[in-house]
Design a protein around this motif. Structure first.
Motif, mmCIF file in Angstrom:
data_model
loop_
_atom_site.group_PDB
_atom_site.id
_atom_site.type_symbol
_atom_site.label_atom_id
_atom_site.label_comp_id
_atom_site.label_asym_id
_atom_site.label_seq_id
_atom_site.Cartn_x
_atom_site.Cartn_y
_atom_site.Cartn_z
ATOM 1 N N ILE A 194 0.927 -1.299 -0.102
ATOM 2 C CA ILE A 194 0.033 0.028 0.108
ATOM 3 C C ILE A 194 0.980 1.448 -0.006
ATOM 4 C CG2 ILE A 194 -1.702 1.316 1.250
ATOM 5 C CD1 ILE A 194 -2.871 -1.315 2.276
ATOM 6 N N GLY A 195 2.070 1.202 1.031
ATOM 7 C CA GLY A 195 2.624 2.458 0.931
ATOM 8 C C GLY A 195 3.532 2.741 -0.396
ATOM 9 N N LEU A 240 -6.601 7.310 2.070
ATOM 10 C CA LEU A 240 -6.814 7.207 3.335
ATOM 11 C C LEU A 240 -7.941 6.411 3.804
ATOM 12 C CD1 LEU A 240 -6.544 9.161 5.990
ATOM 13 C CD2 LEU A 240 -8.066 10.693 5.015
ATOM 14 N N VAL A 241 -8.790 6.373 3.104
ATOM 15 C CA VAL A 241 -9.971 5.365 3.407
ATOM 16 C C VAL A 241 -9.435 3.836 3.306
ATOM 17 C CG1 VAL A 241 -12.092 4.314 2.581
ATOM 18 C CG2 VAL A 241 -11.761 6.657 2.593
ATOM 19 N N LEU A 242 -8.558 3.462 2.330
ATOM 20 C CA LEU A 242 -7.825 2.294 2.440
ATOM 21 C C LEU A 242 -7.219 2.049 3.641
ATOM 22 C CD1 LEU A 242 -7.266 -0.221 0.655
ATOM 23 C CD2 LEU A 242 -5.421 0.996 -0.261
ATOM 24 N N ALA A 243 -6.338 2.914 4.034
ATOM 25 C CA ALA A 243 -5.583 2.631 5.048
ATOM 26 C C ALA A 243 -6.438 2.597 6.343
ATOM 27 C CB ALA A 243 -4.582 3.831 5.528
ATOM 28 N N LEU A 244 -7.449 3.317 6.735
ATOM 29 C CA LEU A 244 -7.964 3.340 7.733
ATOM 30 C C LEU A 244 -9.028 1.764 7.801
ATOM 31 C CD1 LEU A 244 -9.440 7.232 8.118
ATOM 32 C CD2 LEU A 244 -7.630 5.680 9.380
ATOM 33 N N SER A 245 -9.513 1.581 6.531
ATOM 34 C CA SER A 245 -9.881 0.248 6.489
ATOM 35 C C SER A 245 -9.168 -0.853 6.863
ATOM 36 C CB SER A 245 -10.671 0.286 5.141
ATOM 37 O OG SER A 245 -11.430 1.274 4.459
ATOM 38 N N VAL A 246 -7.948 -0.961 6.378
ATOM 39 C CA VAL A 246 -7.125 -2.027 6.593
ATOM 40 C C VAL A 246 -6.974 -2.189 8.051
ATOM 41 C CG1 VAL A 246 -4.915 -2.932 6.293
ATOM 42 C CG2 VAL A 246 -6.149 -1.794 4.190
ATOM 43 N N GLY B 128 1.497 2.604 7.410
ATOM 44 C CA GLY B 128 0.050 3.126 7.298
ATOM 45 C C GLY B 128 -0.098 4.169 7.956
ATOM 46 N N LEU B 129 0.671 4.338 9.055
ATOM 47 C CA LEU B 129 0.490 5.576 9.915
ATOM 48 C C LEU B 129 1.411 6.705 9.059
ATOM 49 C CD1 LEU B 129 2.134 4.545 13.386
ATOM 50 C CD2 LEU B 129 -0.324 4.756 12.709
ATOM 51 N N TYR B 159 -1.145 0.986 17.806
ATOM 52 C CA TYR B 159 -1.387 -0.610 18.549
ATOM 53 C C TYR B 159 -2.311 -1.394 17.675
ATOM 54 C CZ TYR B 159 -1.398 -3.869 22.263
ATOM 55 O OH TYR B 159 -1.383 -5.061 23.141
ATOM 56 N N PRO B 160 -3.667 -0.967 17.222
ATOM 57 C CA PRO B 160 -4.460 -1.562 16.483
ATOM 58 C C PRO B 160 -3.713 -1.860 15.290
ATOM 59 C CG PRO B 160 -5.387 0.661 16.647
ATOM 60 C CD PRO B 160 -4.281 0.618 17.668
ATOM 61 N N MET B 161 -2.882 -1.048 14.410
ATOM 62 C CA MET B 161 -2.227 -1.656 13.127
ATOM 63 C C MET B 161 -1.557 -2.804 13.440
ATOM 64 S SD MET B 161 -0.394 1.169 10.839
ATOM 65 C CE MET B 161 -1.597 2.138 10.566
ATOM 66 N N ASN B 162 -0.522 -2.725 14.511
ATOM 67 C CA ASN B 162 0.253 -3.782 14.950
ATOM 68 C C ASN B 162 -0.455 -5.166 15.407
ATOM 69 O OD1 ASN B 162 3.250 -3.182 14.235
ATOM 70 N ND2 ASN B 162 2.322 -1.333 14.956
ATOM 71 N N TRP B 163 -1.758 -4.867 15.892
ATOM 72 C CA TRP B 163 -2.309 -6.244 16.948
ATOM 73 C C TRP B 163 -2.427 -7.309 15.906
ATOM 74 C CZ3 TRP B 163 -2.444 -7.672 21.053
ATOM 75 C CH2 TRP B 163 -3.315 -8.613 21.572
ATOM 76 N N PRO B 164 -2.660 -6.928 14.480
ATOM 77 C CA PRO B 164 -2.712 -8.576 13.688
ATOM 78 C C PRO B 164 -1.470 -9.064 13.666
ATOM 79 C CG PRO B 164 -3.762 -6.563 12.497
ATOM 80 C CD PRO B 164 -3.054 -6.089 13.665
ATOM 81 N N LEU B 165 -0.265 -8.594 13.815
ATOM 82 C CA LEU B 165 0.983 -9.179 14.069
ATOM 83 C C LEU B 165 1.393 -9.830 15.160
ATOM 84 C CD1 LEU B 165 1.306 -6.497 12.001
ATOM 85 C CD2 LEU B 165 3.480 -7.081 11.595
ATOM 86 N N LEU B 166 0.654 -8.973 16.274
ATOM 87 C CA LEU B 166 1.237 -9.253 17.591
ATOM 88 C C LEU B 166 0.479 -10.115 18.322
ATOM 89 C CD1 LEU B 166 3.684 -7.931 19.288
ATOM 90 C CD2 LEU B 166 1.931 -6.241 20.067
#
Lengths: 411, 250
Positions: A194-195, A240-246, B128-129, B159-166
């Motif tokens: 994505i990035g 933005l929507v994609l990132a938040l959705s993922v 993603g951040l 934290y939620p972004m990394n939760w699937p990995l963690l």
């Protein structure tokens, strides 16, 4: 130019020669630690390994005893606060399957009392081939690692055959060598894709550096946003929507897949020391270290309240052992075992039951020099300590710590 | 003669385009490498073990320390790329560079050289951040709103972004009568002589009032803190992009 090339070539050859001549580090810097810290932190003894030759997946037990010194330096944080029994090997060349002090599992940190006796047992499983100097270690918070005597262990076999599994409380058996990696790599890879897609969107406008720099300068700060197209804004919104959705989707998926988790576990655990009833009282009256002779002399007042005469068989300080060969026969376990098998001389003979007598003990050996203990004379408080091992007529051993002021002799 | 020297070296639009492309080909990889090097160094200094080991990624300190350190370069370079080129790429690109360097370093240094299994040392996911911050900057065109929403998102979503990995590593296991997570178990079994158990700065804090809501509270707190953090580093980016020091030299 020729000179430059020849200089570069010479430097390269010199560097390659150095690399070729390098040997792998085979010790843990025991000698680098200050002598007074080695002598007055933890007294290690009876260190042993269950085998010195093993194959990948074989188990080895490292056992022994230790006593935190009563003469622990005031300027160093105490072992009575927080400590952890560790093992000194090069990284995870072994995995630690169990670690106990006086029978208590040492998964967490603990605290040890000064002057008390502790027995430890660490069970390791061979993971990487090689020859390792295996040391017990106690990490002390604010002080650092206190390293015990090391023994050489040879590991052979096929590293690819190494296995290490565990069963979770949910009943699933997992391979700890690879568990969760594919999952972590997948999510990490997805974010990379994505990035990089976002990066690629802007790269497709190439050239981007000079033209955009010039255009922004031409437009000025107030008008520079004109460079952003509606498509750019749409792309921004989509990403933005994609990132938040993922983030939201992957979080919900994970909650569904791993509904039972628990926070990282930490804390301290208490270890009761071993009760030892010693029939001996020992007081250090005078200690002198004669630098030219590498001779450590102690004058001791010993009271024997037992029912058998006792003699000094060994003096141990800073992981060095000085043996009185009249009392004890010791064979070094390997070429680096720091034991002087006939270096302890005792004047004063056996101490009879009920008797109080002054004896003089000499520990004379080059080990003081070779193990860099002579810098004990540079101690900020000039205190020394060590373990004396007395033996009675039946061969029973009584470990006693002695310590006090030390006077160096320079001539 | 002097007129010839003063004239442009570029004689046509096509040639100019080619030169600009060549500048891109040279500058962009160099900038990405620069981001990777600078960010890796800075992140190692400020986050270090929290990102190296899975048994350090707790729910109190890791989500608080990480966004504060992670924001610095995205904010600084983000400002520069936006202000000078109107490119909303600073945050994403710096974090992609950091993450790529981290994967390479963990594989070569931690796994191949130091023998730790890769599943104990994988880098966290932060790309993603950066993307969220860049998109907000693009859509608002304002560092104020980007700091407010993007800086906040940095803290809240880490934290939620990394939760699937963690999460798989926080499944409970039993060892000799002690409950641990898989992470703790690996931390115990795979020996680190210089990192005893007590060195881990995890789970230590006074925020115990809200029972189970530790992670959301930490995340929101980190988010709020990070708003100001983002603005501060944007301001540093602003000072840097003015290049006053350079003008003094030249």
């Amino acid at each position: 130019m020729k000179r430059l090339i020849s200089l570069t070539c010479s430097a390269l050859v010199a560097m390659l020669s150095l690399v070729a001549a390098m040997e792998p580090a085979q010790a843990h810097g025991e000698r680098a630690q200050m002598p007074q810290l080695r002598m007055r932190s933890v007294h290690w003894f009876d260190i042993n390994v269950s085998t010195v030759n093993m194959q990948i997946n074989d188990l080895i037990k490292v056992t022994g005893s230790f006593m935190p010194s009563n003469y622990w330096p005031e300027h160093v944080q105490s072992i009575e606060k927080t400590a952890f029994l560790n093992i000194g090997v090069p990284g995870p060349s072994f995995v630690r399957l169990d670690s106990r002090v006086n029978g208590v599992p040492m998964i967490r940190s603990t605290a040890f009392k000064k002057g008390e006796l502790y027995n430890f047992e660490i069970t390791l499983k061979a993971r990487k081939t090689g020859r390792y100097h295996v040391h017990p270690v106690i990490n002390v918070e604010g002080t650092g690692p206190i390293i015990g005597p090391g023994l050489w262990v040879e590991v052979g076999g096929d590293e690819a055959a190494f296995e290490n599994s565990a069963t979770t409380l949910l009943g699933k058996t997992i391979n700890l060598e690879s568990y969760g990696l594919a999952n972590a790599a997948f999510w990490s890879g997805l974010w990379f894709v994505i990035g990089l897609a976002w990066f690629a969107y802007w790269l497709l406008k190439c050239p981007i550096v000079v033209p955009r720099f010039k255009r922004v300068n031409e437009l000025g700060p107030a008008e520079a946003d004109k460079i952003i197209t509606p498509n750019d804004r749409r792309a921004g919104l989509v990403f933005l929507v994609l990132a938040l959705s993922v983030v939201a989707g992957s979080y919900m998926y994970t909650q569904e897949k791993w509904p039972i988790t628990t926070p990282l576990q930490t804390g301290k655990i208490e270890v009761p020391p071993i009760d030892v009833d010693l029939p001996l009282q020992v007081r250090l009256q005078d200690a002198r270290y004669r630098i030219p002779g590498r001779s450590f002399r102690m004058e001791l007042e010993v009271t024997n309240s037992g029912d058998s005469p006792v003699m000094v068989g060994e003096f141990a300080a800073g992981n060095l052992r000085f043996i009185n060969s009249d009392v004890l026969k010791v064979t070094p376990k390997d070429e680096d075992d720091l034991v002087a098998t006939d270096a302890l001389r005792v004047e004063g003979g056996p101490i009879a039951p009920g008797e109080t007598r002054t004896i003089v003990v000499y520990a004379d050996d080059a080990l003081w020099e070779t193990q860099r203990m002579t810098t004990m004379i540079a101690s900020p408080d000039a205190l020394v300590a060590g373990m004396l091992f007395f033996f009675d007529a039946n061969g029973e051993r009584f470990p006693v710590e002695v310590g006090g002021m030390m006077i160096p002799e320079f001539v | 003669m002097s007129q010839e020297l003063a004239a442009s070296a570029v004689h046509s639009t096509a040639e100019q385009h080619r030169v600009h492309v060549q500048v891109d080909l040279l500058a962009i990889p160099l900038v990405v490498l620069l981001f990777a090097a600078v960010f890796s160094f800075q992140f190692a200094l400020l986050v270090g073990d929290w990102d190296y080991w899975i048994d350090w990624r707790d729910r109190r300190w890791w989500p608080l320390v990480t966004p504060l350190a992670l924001t610095i370069l995205p904010a600084v370079f983000g400002y520069f790329l936006w202000e000078r080129l109107r490119l909303p790429l600073g945050a994403t690109l710096t974090i992609i560079a950091l993450t790529a360097a981290a994967w390479i370093s963990r594989y070569l240094n931690f796994h191949l050289f130091a023998n730790f299994p890769m599943n104990m040392v994988w880098p966290s996911a932060y790309i993603g951040l950066g993307l969220i911050v860049d998109c907000i900057l693009l859509l608002t065109g304002s560092f104020f709103w980007t700091g407010l929403f993007g800086g906040f998102a940095f803290g809240v979503l880490l934290y939620p972004m990394n939760w699937p990995l963690l999460a798989p590593f926080q499944v409970p296991v039993e060892m000799h009568g002690t409950m641990l997570t898989v992470s703790d178990l690996m931390g115990f079994e795979y020996i680190r002589t210089a990192i005893p158990e007590y060195v881990r700065i995890i789970e230590q804090s006074t925020l115990r009032t809200f029972g189970e809501a530790v992670t959301p509270l930490t995340a929101v707190f980190a988010g709020f803190l990070n708003i100001m953090n983002f603005w501060f580093w944007t301001w540093i980016g602003y000072l840097g992009s003015k290049a006053l020091w350079l003008r003094k030299i030249v």
